[in-house]
Design a protein around this motif. Structure first.
Motif, mmCIF file in Angstrom:
data_model
loop_
_atom_site.group_PDB
_atom_site.id
_atom_site.type_symbol
_atom_site.label_atom_id
_atom_site.label_comp_id
_atom_site.label_asym_id
_atom_site.label_seq_id
_atom_site.Cartn_x
_atom_site.Cartn_y
_atom_site.Cartn_z
ATOM 1 N N LEU A 85 0.804 -1.221 0.000
ATOM 2 C CA LEU A 85 0.000 0.000 0.000
ATOM 3 C C LEU A 85 0.836 1.271 0.000
ATOM 4 O O LEU A 85 0.298 2.356 0.009
ATOM 5 N N THR A 86 2.160 1.161 0.051
ATOM 6 C CA THR A 86 2.974 2.359 0.192
ATOM 7 C C THR A 86 2.846 3.285 -1.010
ATOM 8 O O THR A 86 3.026 4.480 -0.883
ATOM 9 N N ASP A 87 2.525 2.764 -2.205
ATOM 10 C CA ASP A 87 2.363 3.613 -3.379
ATOM 11 C C ASP A 87 1.414 2.904 -4.338
ATOM 12 O O ASP A 87 1.803 1.992 -5.051
ATOM 13 N N ILE A 88 0.143 3.324 -4.343
ATOM 14 C CA ILE A 88 -0.863 2.691 -5.185
ATOM 15 C C ILE A 88 -1.259 3.669 -6.275
ATOM 16 O O ILE A 88 -1.688 4.784 -6.008
ATOM 17 N N ARG A 89 -1.100 3.259 -7.533
ATOM 18 C CA ARG A 89 -1.465 4.078 -8.674
ATOM 19 C C ARG A 89 -2.363 3.252 -9.584
ATOM 20 O O ARG A 89 -2.097 2.072 -9.839
ATOM 21 N N VAL A 90 -3.418 3.873 -10.061
ATOM 22 C CA VAL A 90 -4.253 3.241 -11.071
ATOM 23 C C VAL A 90 -4.406 4.216 -12.222
ATOM 24 O O VAL A 90 -4.258 5.432 -12.066
ATOM 25 N N ASN A 91 -4.695 3.671 -13.394
ATOM 26 C CA ASN A 91 -4.853 4.468 -14.604
ATOM 27 C C ASN A 91 -6.315 4.436 -15.008
ATOM 28 O O ASN A 91 -6.933 3.375 -15.076
ATOM 29 N N VAL A 92 -6.896 5.614 -15.286
ATOM 30 C CA VAL A 92 -8.317 5.676 -15.598
ATOM 31 C C VAL A 92 -8.648 4.866 -16.852
ATOM 32 O O VAL A 92 -9.764 4.340 -16.994
ATOM 33 N N LYS A 93 -7.680 4.695 -17.752
ATOM 34 C CA LYS A 93 -7.940 3.916 -18.958
ATOM 35 C C LYS A 93 -8.058 2.425 -18.661
ATOM 36 O O LYS A 93 -8.651 1.683 -19.447
ATOM 37 N N ASP A 94 -7.488 1.984 -17.533
ATOM 38 C CA ASP A 94 -7.657 0.584 -17.139
ATOM 39 C C ASP A 94 -9.089 0.293 -16.711
ATOM 40 O O ASP A 94 -9.449 -0.882 -16.522
ATOM 41 N N PHE A 95 -9.891 1.328 -16.503
ATOM 42 C CA PHE A 95 -11.290 1.151 -16.106
ATOM 43 C C PHE A 95 -12.252 1.490 -17.249
ATOM 44 O O PHE A 95 -13.442 1.691 -17.015
#
Length: 744
Positions: free
Chosen positions: A350-360
């Motif tokens: 959990l120290t650095d969580i990144r998601v990309n809006v295009k993955d959704f």
């Protein structure tokens, strides 16, 4: 005699302290001498009432040592053997208290080395909390040890008697032989035989007595073992855990602190809060905070001290029914260890969580991407809530939850709620989020409620950020000088409804209401943004009964809006180092010839019912009014560059409107006049005048009072003299006026 080790520590409240780690050995006599300074000067300890040093050993036991003041700024702590009984690094903290509570805290560490000469045996005065609670436990253990020694001695005595009996038998045989050989001594040998028989009977009796003693010693040893087994459940899990947390599962004998009191768990419990000074089914009162609020013990388990100042505790007979076996406890311990390892691994992920809006599912091609944004932010919210569930009430320091938005055009058809503690980033500043309808695009949510901490509401220390995004509204691409058409003024680019928000490096364009709105919140930073073509560039709105405070607006470009920066019920904010230019767009009602009010277009800065705000180092140009005060007081307008309009319209540098403007400070500003038919330095409007008549009289105390205006430079056209109103109670002096401009 143990070695005497003295360590002197110099500490300063305002200077970073570098303390060499002391190294001591078990059973040494250790003294810490603390010299306290405040910015290099000796700090008098006369107001400090209590000095404590808490040592947390490697076995997680905490030992507190009281210190004594031995000089004006000196405290001495003499450690007992308990503090240094366990080998390893000791985490220590020195705390100073006055009558109102803790004054300062100093953490440091010291090393304890093993004493190779002897084993550690604590003295009576140094017994730990566990030894005190055990009461008769140590005595029982000592009796058992002595009983074992007695049993071994009895066994040795029996063996000795056996050997003596064999010797007597040999002597008897020798007597019989001697009797046969020497007939003349028969009677004498007979008498000696009788004596030997009597001696044998005595030995036999003593053997029986020793046998009985041996059996008794064995029984005593068994009783002692049983007593120990009875005592052990009372000390299983015994020890200080933490300040009480309603989400923690506590086991029997766990000790917690809650408020001023300490409690011991009487059975396994979850969510049953310990309260008051009376035992409950789940918690027993272990110690009650003293009346001075510093934790002085006045009773333990409801028992007060006797004449000698001692508190005598009686351990009740434990109820052993339903207790787990040693094998079951070991299995449970293995399961807990495995779970802890999994939690550590999860925490690291959990120290650095990144998601990309295009993955959704977002496309970024101008089609509707609303649902992709909702799903991506929901995913981050769930991860945030999982992290909070594991780690409790924390800030997001060291843990980032980020939604990356790649380059593209993302259409939004309904307001997107941004959960607290999440960062939105436009990758490489190439992402544009837009709407074609009259909605707000981003609503920064306050979805984690404040909680009560020690009787006061406390907000979680989570920051929400929006960085590097273009945010376009329905007015994007329209002519800002087209005729005002009215209509709903509800659309906004970003609305802030929570504390601790940063908006940086964004381009916000085309919203009927405002580019950015801050609603009744604090700790907001608005920096390095461009805000254009909206009703208001930035609106700090405290509503009708609340306030906006602690908001920093800096290094922004604010142009071609109806108003630049508008404040309603705001205090303690700073508007510094911005460019605020030509905010005369027709996105708000009003014309150049109508009365200038706080609701109409053409103002760079509007202060409505606001106080103690700071405006410094701003470049302000080409407005109907650069600064408008409406019932506002104690604001500071300093070191700004103010330029009037460059057309034939009436322009005003400063307008005082309403009837409650006082104690404002305008200093060291440079004000340049324009080419309008009226270019006034200060204009005062009568509160009751519909037409906005300009007054030139000296009795306006109820409208403009106790304001200070000095050291301002005003450069105007010779034929366009500024109008300066100077009531008796106001101070307007030492202003620089050039090109033969007269003061009215």
């Amino acid at each position: 005699m143990p070695l005497q080790n003295t360590f002197t520590l110099d500490v300063d409240f305002k200077v970073r302290n570098l303390i060499n780690e002391p190294i001591v050995t078990q059973n040494d006599e250790v003294t810490f001498i603390l010299n306290v300074y405040d910015d290099g000067q000796e700090f008098a300890l006369s107001s400090v009432s209590t000095f404590t040093l808490v040592s947390v050993r490697t076995d997680k036991q905490s030992v507190m040592t009281l210190g004594n003041k031995t000089g004006i700024n000196q405290i001495t702590f003499a450690l007992g053997s308990t503090e240094i009984s366990v080998v390893g690094k000791i985490n220590a903290v020195i705390q100073l208290y006055d009558v109102d509570g803790r004054v300062s805290t100093l953490p440091f560490t010291y090393q304890v080395l093993k004493d190779p000469a002897t084993n550690y045996v604590p003295s009576t005065d140094e017994q730990t909390l566990i030894e005190l609670v055990l009461g008769q436990g140590p005595a029982i253990l000592a009796d058992a040890k002595q009983a074992t020694v007695d049993a071994n001695a009895a066994a040795q005595s029996v063996e000795q008697i056996k050997n003596e009996t064999m010797a007597v038998k040999d002597a008897t045989e020798q007597v019989r032989i001697d009797t046969l050989a020497v007939k003349n001594a028969t009677e004498i040998i007979k008498d000696e035989t009788i004596d030997v028989k009597d001696a044998t009977d005595i030995v036999k009796n003593e053997t029986e007595i020793l046998k009985v003693s041996t059996e008794k010693a064995k029984d005593d040893a068994i009783d002692a073992t049983n007593a120990i087994n009875l005592v052990l459940p009372n000390v299983l899990n015994l020890g200080y855990i933490e300040p009480y947390d309603a989400t923690t599962q506590y086991e029997k004998n766990n000790i917690v602190r809650h408020g001023k009191n300490s409690y011991i768990a009487l059975q396994p419990t979850l969510g049953n809060e310990p309260t008051g000074t009376i035992d409950s089914p789940y918690w027993g009162v272990l110690a009650v905070g003293g009346i001075d609020g510093l934790g002085s013990v006045i009773s333990v388990n409801g028992v007060g001290p006797n004449a000698n100042g001692d508190v005598i505790l009686t351990i009740p007979d434990p109820d052993l029914s339903g207790l787990a076996t040693k094998v079951e406890l070991q299995a449970l311990d293995d399961e807990v260890t495995s779970l802890q390892e999994e939690l550590v691994s999860f925490d690291q992920r959990l120290t650095d969580i990144r998601v990309n809006v295009k993955d959704f599912g977002a496309l970024g091609d101008g089609s509707d991407d609303t649902q992709a944004f909702i799903d991506a932010l929901l995913s981050l919210k769930q991860k945030r809530d999982s992290y909070r569930l594991i780690n409790g009430f924390q800030s997001n320091t060291g843990t980032t939850l980020t939604l990356d938005i790649p380059s593209g055009f993302y259409k939004i058809t309904q307001t997107i709620g941004i959960p607290k503690g999440i960062t939105l980033i436009g990758v490489n500043n190439g992402a544009a989020v837009f709407t074609e309808t009259n909605i707000t695009i981003f609503d920064v949510l306050d979805d984690i409620p404040e909680r009560v901490v020690e009787g006061a509401l406390q907000d979680e220390d989570l920051y929400t950020e929006i960085k590097g995004l273009s945010v376009f509204g329905p007015l994007y691409g329209t002519n800002p000088f087209a005729a005002y058409t009215g209509g709903s003024a509800t659309s906004c680019g970003i609305v802030v409804n929570t504390h601790r928000v940063r908006i940086r490096g964004c381009n916000i364009v085309g919203f009927r209401n405002s580019g950015i709105v801050v609603n009744k919140k604090y700790y907001i930073t608005i920096k390095d943004n461009k805000l254009t073509h909206s009703g208001k560039g930035i609106f700090l709105d405290g509503g009708t009964s609340d306030f906006v405070t602690a908001t920093k607006v800096t290094h922004n470009e604010i142009r071609l809006n109806g108003q630049g920066v508008s404040l309603n019920r705001a205090f303690g904010n700073s508007i510094n180092d911005n460019t605020i230019e030509s905010n005369i767009a027709n996105y708000l009602p009003g014309t150049d010839t109508q009365p200038v009010t706080h609701l109409s277009k053409g103002k760079a800065i509007v202060l409505r019912s606001s106080h103690e705000n700071t405006f410094k180092n701003n470049y302000v140009e080409n407005h109907i009014a650069n600064i408008l005060f409406y019932n506002s007081y104690s604001n500071n307008i300093s070191d700004n560059y103010l330029v009037a309009g460059n057309d034939a319209t009436n322009h005003h540098q400063i307008i005082f409107d309403g009837n409650n403007n006082f104690n404002n400070l305008l200093s060291f500003n440079e004000m340049r006049g324009g080419v309008g038919t009226v270019s006034s330095l200060i204009t005062v409007y009568d509160y009751n005048s519909v037409q906005g008549t300009v007054f030139y009289t000296f009795n306006l105390d109820d409208i403009l009072s106790q304001n200070s205006i000095w050291n301002n430079g005003f450069i105007g056209v010779e034929t366009k003299a500024p109008i300066i109103i100077e009531p008796k109670s106001n101070r307007i002096y030492k202003n620089k006026v050039v090109k033969n401009i007269t003061l009215s």
